[in-house]
Design a protein around this motif. Sequence first.
Motif, mmCIF file in Angstrom:
data_model
loop_
_atom_site.group_PDB
_atom_site.id
_atom_site.type_symbol
_atom_site.label_atom_id
_atom_site.label_comp_id
_atom_site.label_asym_id
_atom_site.label_seq_id
_atom_site.Cartn_x
_atom_site.Cartn_y
_atom_site.Cartn_z
ATOM 1 N N ASP A 98 -3.230 -4.342 0.538
ATOM 2 C CA ASP A 98 -4.057 -4.172 1.840
ATOM 3 C C ASP A 98 -5.256 -4.768 2.069
ATOM 4 N N ASP B 131 0.264 6.785 3.411
ATOM 5 C CA ASP B 131 -0.193 5.485 4.343
ATOM 6 C C ASP B 131 0.863 5.493 5.647
ATOM 7 N N HIS C 16 -5.111 6.330 5.837
ATOM 8 C CA HIS C 16 -6.408 5.659 6.015
ATOM 9 C C HIS C 16 -6.460 5.088 7.388
ATOM 10 N N HIS C 17 -5.144 5.525 8.143
ATOM 11 C CA HIS C 17 -5.190 5.003 9.586
ATOM 12 C C HIS C 17 -5.853 5.833 10.488
ATOM 13 N N CYS D 270 -4.791 2.977 1.457
ATOM 14 C CA CYS D 270 -4.510 4.504 1.381
ATOM 15 C C CYS D 270 -4.607 4.478 -0.091
ATOM 16 N N ASP E 26 0.822 -1.118 -0.020
ATOM 17 C CA ASP E 26 0.131 -0.106 0.156
ATOM 18 C C ASP E 26 0.970 1.185 0.026
HETATM 19 MN MN LIG Z 1 -2.591 0.924 4.240
#
Ligand SMILES: [Mn+2]
Length: 316
Positions: free
Chosen positions: A154, A82, A104-105, A124, A29
């Motif tokens: 991912d 990411d 995207h965390h 991400c 990712d």
């Molecule tokens: Mn990721």
Amino acid sequence: LNVNAAAAANILRGNDNFLILTHKKPDGDTLGCAAALCLGLRAIGKTAFVLENPETTPRYAPMVAPLYADGNFKPQTVVAVDCASRDILPANAQNFAVDLALDHHPTNTHYAKLSVVAPEEAACASVVAAVLRKLKVAVTPEIATALYVAVSTDTGCFSYDNTNAAAFALAAQCAKDGADITAINREIFRVKTRARIALEGAILGGIEFAFDGRAAIAVITRELILSCGAVEDDLENIAAIPVSIEGVVAAFTIRELEDEPGKFKISVRSAPGFSSSEFAQKFGGGGHAGASGFSKTASVETIKTIILQALTEYFA
Ligand SMILES: [Mn+2]
């Protein structure tokens, strides 16, 4: 400050001389996003490079190595993809102030001046694809392939619990844009090295079960890794093996660390109903409900005993 993809695209459009950062132990990712963003920025006439990540494995190096900045490049705008926090940036990236984070965390610490954080996205890659769309980048097969690598890895080739409609939609768009999905699926998800197969065989043969098969423990020592001829690439997602066995609710992979002999990383994987993160927290670790980890310096036997002891409160 959190911004949306359109605002991020405006910032990218108004700047130049981009350096793109990826995270430690780079996965498909972070590297796929870096390649896609770098190529996308170049496609609209920008100067953009990826900072070499020293831990990049041979599997992904061909995708990013041609995009590496040389030592003389002076970036004007630094973008991290990411990356949830500053401390997961590799050492050679630590001195850069990050202008924009695409991530995207849900745990993103907002270390960048501006961030696009979309925790609802499986990868991400969906964030990067949205930004490229706002930039009106004409997506080439090379960009589409990088995005496909990112979203497919991912999601474990669209099999993990995070797989959602947006991940499939991105994959479909990648296919339309000419991504080489046949080659990627084969190379990343089906073909395994002989070392990996040897390692899997040894692990499967050595799994110990407890509590009527609800718990499983696998052990990977340095000695085993060396005897199989395995390298870092061969160990990717190895902790997923014991939890794939029917009836196993909580699975533990005790793996000796390469740089710290005698110290072990314990990966916890679980089926719904058992919180991996809650278990790992008892030992100073953390993670997600289905996947977490902690580390311990002790003998393998001691670690097994500690795990089984802690499990009695769940299974006894
Ligand atoms: Mn990721």
